[in-house]
Design an enzyme around this catalytic site. Sequence first.
Site, PDB file in Angstrom:
ATOM      1  N   VAL A   1       0.891   2.042   1.070  1.00  0.00           N
ATOM      2  CA  VAL A   1       2.262   2.600   1.649  1.00  0.00           C
ATOM      3  C   VAL A   1       2.512   1.566   2.777  1.00  0.00           C
ATOM      4  O   VAL A   1       1.740   1.153   3.640  1.00  0.00           O
ATOM      5  CB  VAL A   1       1.779   3.705   2.552  1.00  0.00           C
ATOM      6  CG1 VAL A   1       2.769   4.329   3.411  1.00  0.00           C
ATOM      7  CG2 VAL A   1       1.416   5.132   1.713  1.00  0.00           C
ATOM      8  N   PRO A   2       3.785   0.848   2.378  1.00  0.00           N
ATOM      9  CA  PRO A   2       4.125  -0.405   3.073  1.00  0.00           C
ATOM     10  C   PRO A   2       4.471  -0.546   4.367  1.00  0.00           C
ATOM     11  O   PRO A   2       5.414  -0.959   4.866  1.00  0.00           O
ATOM     12  CB  PRO A   2       5.041  -0.968   2.106  1.00  0.00           C
ATOM     13  CG  PRO A   2       5.988   0.378   1.915  1.00  0.00           C
ATOM     14  CD  PRO A   2       4.954   1.382   1.579  1.00  0.00           C
ATOM     15  N   CYS A   3       3.382  -0.264   5.461  1.00  0.00           N
ATOM     16  CA  CYS A   3       3.741  -0.402   6.813  1.00  0.00           C
ATOM     17  C   CYS A   3       3.863  -1.768   7.163  1.00  0.00           C
ATOM     18  O   CYS A   3       4.310  -1.831   8.206  1.00  0.00           O
ATOM     19  CB  CYS A   3       2.513   0.346   7.379  1.00  0.00           C
ATOM     20  SG  CYS A   3       1.003  -0.412   6.990  1.00  0.00           S
ATOM     21  N   HIS A   4       3.297  -2.763   6.491  1.00  0.00           N
ATOM     22  CA  HIS A   4       3.727  -4.014   6.673  1.00  0.00           C
ATOM     23  C   HIS A   4       5.194  -4.464   6.702  1.00  0.00           C
ATOM     24  O   HIS A   4       5.656  -5.442   7.506  1.00  0.00           O
ATOM     25  CB  HIS A   4       2.865  -4.952   5.719  1.00  0.00           C
ATOM     26  CG  HIS A   4       3.374  -4.843   4.406  1.00  0.00           C
ATOM     27  ND1 HIS A   4       3.069  -3.870   3.654  1.00  0.00           N
ATOM     28  CD2 HIS A   4       4.418  -5.645   3.633  1.00  0.00           C
ATOM     29  CE1 HIS A   4       3.677  -4.206   2.229  1.00  0.00           C
ATOM     30  NE2 HIS A   4       4.113  -5.042   2.244  1.00  0.00           N
ATOM     31  N   ARG A   5       6.013  -3.576   6.299  1.00  0.00           N
ATOM     32  CA  ARG A   5       7.319  -4.017   6.284  1.00  0.00           C
ATOM     33  C   ARG A   5       8.247  -3.444   7.464  1.00  0.00           C
ATOM     34  O   ARG A   5       9.491  -3.450   7.668  1.00  0.00           O
ATOM     35  CB  ARG A   5       8.049  -3.228   5.097  1.00  0.00           C
ATOM     36  CG  ARG A   5       7.603  -3.767   3.727  1.00  0.00           C
ATOM     37  CD  ARG A   5       8.342  -3.003   2.574  1.00  0.00           C
ATOM     38  NE  ARG A   5       7.531  -3.517   1.122  1.00  0.00           N
ATOM     39  CZ  ARG A   5       7.404  -2.853   0.174  1.00  0.00           C
ATOM     40  NH1 ARG A   5       7.976  -1.753  -0.047  1.00  0.00           N
ATOM     41  NH2 ARG A   5       6.762  -3.418  -0.800  1.00  0.00           N
TER      42      ARG A   5
END
Length: 183
Positions: free
Chosen positions: A138-142
């Site tokens: 779940v791409p929270c790094h984006r």
Amino acid sequence: MQFHSFTVQARADTPLGPVRLAASPNGLSGVWFEGQRHEPSAHLYGSEAWALAPGDHPVLQEVAHQLQQYLGGQRQHFDLPLDLSGGTAFQQSVWRALLQIGRGQTISYGMLGRQLGNPSAVRAVGAAVGRNPLSVVVPCHRVLGADGSLTGYAGGLDRKRALLTLENAPLLAAAAHPMKATA
């Protein structure tokens, strides 16, 4: 966070460091870099830890495989059953919104709040992003600061920078090379 009582865990090595993986009967419920902020340490280590999954656990085996492919540049997205039920309704809505951010794209916390119909909830959105239990998947790094700066990745800013670089996401010069930033 509340996790399913039949959650199991495993450990996997990745190019960005070791991760702890967790799965419930409903799907993948956790991916944390070892020592990551907000990891459920009591469930991962010590006498209260979740049971270790058998080596052939289908979800944990598949996520380990897909993480290797993704971080090696051979996979563009994840195809896994996810169990986001451990979070509050608000957290789950934020995590589902994160899944809509495409590879190589970024968004600010404020814009994410506006997309969720709550533009004044920037701090609450930031807290929910920070508590995302499925790092990388779940791409929270984006999610970036309003000015495009790298901010607040529970797995560490070096990993956030590496993930965004892998995805060819545009980074501000100061975010890409913090030592070259001028005052």
